[in-house]
Scaffold this active site. Structure first.
Site, PDB file in Angstrom:
ATOM      1  N   ASP A 100      34.967  26.306  19.746  1.00 32.19           N
ATOM      2  CA  ASP A 100      33.881  26.050  20.161  1.00 32.19           C
ATOM      3  C   ASP A 100      33.081  26.821  20.467  1.00 32.19           C
ATOM      4  O   ASP A 100      31.471  27.919  20.422  1.00 32.19           O
ATOM      5  CB  ASP A 100      34.265  25.599  21.228  1.00 32.19           C
ATOM      6  CG  ASP A 100      33.464  25.731  22.850  1.00 32.19           C
ATOM      7  OD1 ASP A 100      32.034  25.098  22.889  1.00 32.19           O
ATOM      8  OD2 ASP A 100      33.814  26.538  23.482  1.00 32.19           O
ATOM      9  N   ASP A 103      37.560  30.839  21.364  1.00 32.57           N
ATOM     10  CA  ASP A 103      38.986  30.400  21.558  1.00 32.57           C
ATOM     11  C   ASP A 103      38.764  29.252  20.069  1.00 32.57           C
ATOM     12  O   ASP A 103      38.007  29.454  19.174  1.00 32.57           O
ATOM     13  CB  ASP A 103      39.511  30.151  22.720  1.00 32.57           C
ATOM     14  CG  ASP A 103      38.047  28.684  22.803  1.00 32.57           C
ATOM     15  OD1 ASP A 103      36.666  28.202  22.340  1.00 32.57           O
ATOM     16  OD2 ASP A 103      37.784  28.174  23.791  1.00 32.57           O
ATOM     17  N   TYR A 249      35.035  22.253  30.185  1.00 27.72           N
ATOM     18  CA  TYR A 249      33.535  22.052  30.463  1.00 27.72           C
ATOM     19  C   TYR A 249      33.398  20.373  30.991  1.00 27.72           C
ATOM     20  O   TYR A 249      33.166  19.519  31.298  1.00 27.72           O
ATOM     21  CB  TYR A 249      33.257  21.615  28.595  1.00 27.72           C
ATOM     22  CG  TYR A 249      32.955  22.333  27.522  1.00 27.72           C
ATOM     23  CD1 TYR A 249      31.532  22.738  28.283  1.00 27.72           C
ATOM     24  CD2 TYR A 249      33.871  23.271  26.583  1.00 27.72           C
ATOM     25  CE1 TYR A 249      31.315  24.411  27.169  1.00 27.72           C
ATOM     26  CE2 TYR A 249      33.199  24.003  26.282  1.00 27.72           C
ATOM     27  CZ  TYR A 249      31.523  24.412  26.557  1.00 27.72           C
ATOM     28  OH  TYR A 249      31.570  25.311  25.689  1.00 27.72           O
ATOM     29  N   GLU A 457      31.467  36.290  25.506  1.00 24.70           N
ATOM     30  CA  GLU A 457      32.110  35.321  25.068  1.00 24.70           C
ATOM     31  C   GLU A 457      30.963  35.415  23.960  1.00 24.70           C
ATOM     32  O   GLU A 457      29.779  35.419  24.451  1.00 24.70           O
ATOM     33  CB  GLU A 457      32.016  34.539  26.092  1.00 24.70           C
ATOM     34  CG  GLU A 457      32.239  33.342  25.330  1.00 24.70           C
ATOM     35  CD  GLU A 457      33.770  33.364  25.357  1.00 24.70           C
ATOM     36  OE1 GLU A 457      34.223  33.204  23.997  1.00 24.70           O
ATOM     37  OE2 GLU A 457      34.523  32.147  25.765  1.00 24.70           O
TER      38      GLU A 457
END
Length: 742
Positions: A100, A103, A249, A457
């Site tokens: 994703d 990670d 999510y 991120e």
């Protein structure tokens, strides 16, 4: 890391939106445009960057996040097969797809959004991808994702929505290649009793888009995608509900996803049943203005496509209400430097996707308000140029592109830690080309810090809308992709030490014909990260003084002391009077995952029968040995190339004595025998300590620890390995009991 969704349209913005909406209708386009120019510093209307290069790199980012069986000649030399156990827990092959973000978890919901968004870009701007030479690359990336969705849909009413999970994955910071060794790759499923219409609708949309864009090049695959899209949509429509994922999510609902899936199925099939479904899921009055198209809210894209298909003025007004929100004065926050800033989480992801919607809407002259189209278009250009360098820091927010680009994105594989630590090493070992970082705060401030995952991120959904906007920018202004790029050396950070495998050695004691050594084999591999279980090291000795004094090999005694899974192979002739002994770690997994996994120690003693004759001063491997055994898992203290490292007997690193003739043939692997059980020693290193306790704890949590001897965890000898044994282990480590019960 967690990426919570931004708060939807605030009531406090409602009046501002209404005022701006009315002004936009009453003011001519030039007046609206002047408001944009007054509030924004990024440029529009010209070729200010190489948009083809940016597009090329933004697509390449997806290859860095691939999981599964990668080609042997993979374009990224720091990547290899990863997460190859996905689906084994449910008897399926669920390998493939994308990790994703920084990670290693695989989510069907945001992945299908990202792949669908890339597909939408191809649908709108296919000619730009063809002209830039990127069409094959982006189709290849989309197919990598859709291949996984097809695997994840083994039955009409079954859809797998996650592999891996937060508690396991986020407890370590390891490259993707090592996920199977240190994390639990559990699979999670949707079915009639556990529905997830949000995941189903989004996945159906992605596969429907794929069925359109693959039709010209692979009609058979396009038909396969369509079949799965129809079945998945029917599953989501029949068993309605939000997926159960409540971390990372948490979905806001499913009506937008189902509308998104229905509208693309209509575009592909022309079946008005799907269009009716889309409008029933997303009625014309339902859309707010204060957000944009994203993984958790695709209502904006759905409304745009419905408006284009039907020319319904109500849906067109919904689209423009949303785009007006993104104009200065419309409700969105603008940074001093001109970024339309929605959220601290992935602010650039939202701005670039809003730009894509603005491009698509302004390109269509058959629907909407013509006087607004130029303002929408220029807004989109300015947001993309802000990202590429038109900002107060005069720097790109795309790794490996432009000036002052990010160097420390929050991405485990690009970082390349061998001890599962964000600050080791202090630089990234690989350049994560094309990754769009989260972006600045509302005051344009941004720090290039790997630990700040809010601002740094990277994710597959972050790049998705950005790729589409870059395709449009390239179509307008060009800027050719790089030729003969990438080359292998492009992926190596210039300041990185190139040593991946090595031996460190220290003199523990020297005197009276005795030399005690601490030898340590290290695996800090990163090109690609690799688990090794057949490593060994060789110490080369010159025995000339022994033989000249009439002695023999019997006058030299080599013994192995405390070690972490090593075995000793005695002296063998290398050439003439040069001999070597081997410290063999075969059977012990050594990998760049955690401190105790990346290095293994062995204590060796060399003792001469006659202390006055034997000497190590002339040994090839005695060079560079340090007398200070202080070391850590970060430095290269004690590194010595004169104690070479071998992989299954083949020289991997270091220097053998010169003019040594042929390298000895690898010793045949011994026939495995079942050793007696040392209770408590689960990793077989000869010690009973906290490492073994951790292995036992992971086993009880269902986490597979490759190579662990779980029989050694039956501490009370009752034939079961359970929490009672863990309690005994903890009491032993705390010295409550003196020993493991016999």
């Amino acid at each position: 890391m967690k990426k919570t969704k931004s708060v939807k349209f605030h009531k406090k913005f409602a009046l501002a939106v209404l005022v701006f909406f009315l002004a936009a209708i009453l003011l001519p386009s030039s007046a609206l445009e002047s408001k944009v120019q007054a509030a924004s510093s990024p440029r529009s209307g010209g070729a200010y960057y190489s948009y083809g290069e940016a597009l090329q790199k933004a697509i390449l980012f997806y290859k860095a996040n691939r999981l599964g069986d990668l080609p042997d000649d993979y374009i990224l030399p720091y990547r290899a097969d990863a997460a190859m156990t996905d689906g084994q827990d449910v008897g399926l092959d669920l390998t493939g797809g994308w990790a994703d973000a920084g990670d290693g978890i695989k989510f069907t919901h945001p992945m299908s959004y990202a792949a669908g968004q890339l597909g939408w870009a191809v649908y709108e701007y296919r000619q730009a991808f063809e002209k830039s030479g990127q069409l094959d690359d982006i189709l290849d990336e989309i197919k990598w994702a859709t291949d996984f969705f097809i695997k994840a849909h083994p039955e009409p009413d079954v859809l797998y929505y996650m592999c891996g999970y937060n508690d396991s994955d986020h407890s370590v910071w390891v490259p993707h290649e090592l996920l199977d060794y240190v994390t639990d790759r559990k699979s999670f499923v949707l079915n009639p009793s556990t529905p997830g219409s949000d995941v189903a609708g989004q996945t159906a949309a992605c596969l429907a888009i794929a069925s359109i864009i693959f039709e010209p090049t692979d009609p058979e695959y396009a038909q396969t995608c369509l079949t799965h899209a129809k079945q998945i949509f029917e599953f989501g429509d029949k068993y309605r509900g939000k997926n159960p994922l409540d971390v990372l999510y948490p979905s806001g609902g499913y009506v937008d996803d189902m509308a998104w899936g229905a509208v693309w199925l209509y575009i592909k099939t022309g079946d008005t049943t799907y269009l009716d479904k889309a409008k029933s899921y997303l009625p014309v009055t339902s859309l707010g203005g204060g957000h944009t198209h994203c993984w958790d809210d695709v209502s904006y894209g759905a409304a745009l496509k419905i408006a284009q298909i039907t020319h319904d003025e109500g849906y067109a007004a919904m689209v423009e209400k949303n785009l007006d929100f993104w104009m200065p004065g419309g409700g969105i926050t603008y940074t001093p430097g001109g970024l339309a800033w929605l959220s601290p989480w992935g602010s650039l992801r939202y701005a670039s996707t809003a730009a894509f919607l603005a491009f698509v809407w302004s390109d269509d002259q058959t629907v909407g308000t013509p006087s607004k189209k130029e303002a929408y278009h220029n807004f989109a250009e300015r947001q993309i140029n802000y990202i590429l360098g038109d900002n107060p820091r005069k720097g790109s927010f795309v790794v490996g592109f432009g000036e002052n680009a990010p160097e420390h994105p929050h991405h485990r594989t690009a970082h390349g830690s061998w001890v599962s630590m964000l600050d080791v090493p202090g630089f990234h070992r690989h350049i994560l080309y094309g990754a769009l970082v989260g972006g600045p705060s509302s005051d344009d401030s941004w720090v290039d810090d790997i630990s700040d995952y809010t601002l740094n991120e990277v994710a597959t959904d972050y790049n998705a809308g950005f790729v589409g906007s870059l395709a449009k920018m390239y179509d307008m202004y060009g800027g050719e992709p790089l030729e003969n790029w990438p080359q292998p050396e492009d992926f190596r950070a210039p300041e990185d030490d190139l040593t991946e495998y090595f031996c460190r050695g220290w003199i523990i004691y020297e005197g009276y014909g005795t030399l005690n050594l601490l030898l340590q084999v290290n695996n800090r591999s990163a090109w690609p990260p690799t688990m090794k279980d057949k490593l060994s090291v060789r110490y080369f000795m010159d025995l000339s003084e022994i033989f000249e004094a009439g002695g023999s090999l019997d006058d030299v005694q080599i013994t192995l002391g405390q070690s972490e899974g090593a075995k000793l192979e005695g002296l063998k002739q290398y050439k003439d009077n040069i001999y070597y002994f081997t410290v063999d770690f075969t059977g012990t997994q050594i990998m760049p995952a955690e401190w105790e996994m990346c290095e293994k120690d062995a204590h060796v003693s060399i003792k001469y029968k006659d202390a006055n004759i034997g000497s190590n001063e002339n040994d090839w491997s005695f060079q560079n040995l340090s007398k200070s055994p202080d070391y850590d898992a970060v430095s290269f203290a004690g590194l010595t190339p004169y104690i070479p490292v071998y992989d299954n007997g083949v020289l991997l690193w270091g220097e053998e004595p010169p003019n040594g003739g042929n390298t000895p043939e690898p010793s045949p692997e011994p026939t495995p025998t079942k050793p007696p059980i040392t209770y408590g020693d689960l990793n077989g290193d000869g010690n009973v300590n906290s490492t073994d306790c951790t292995i036992l704890k992971r086993a009880l949590l269902g986490i597979v620890v490759p190579g662990a001897n779980l029989d050694a965890g039956d501490l009370n000898r009752d034939g079961k390995v359970n929490s009672t044994d863990l309690t005994i282990f903890k009491r032993y480590l705390l010295k409550v009991i003196p020993s493991i019960p016999l």
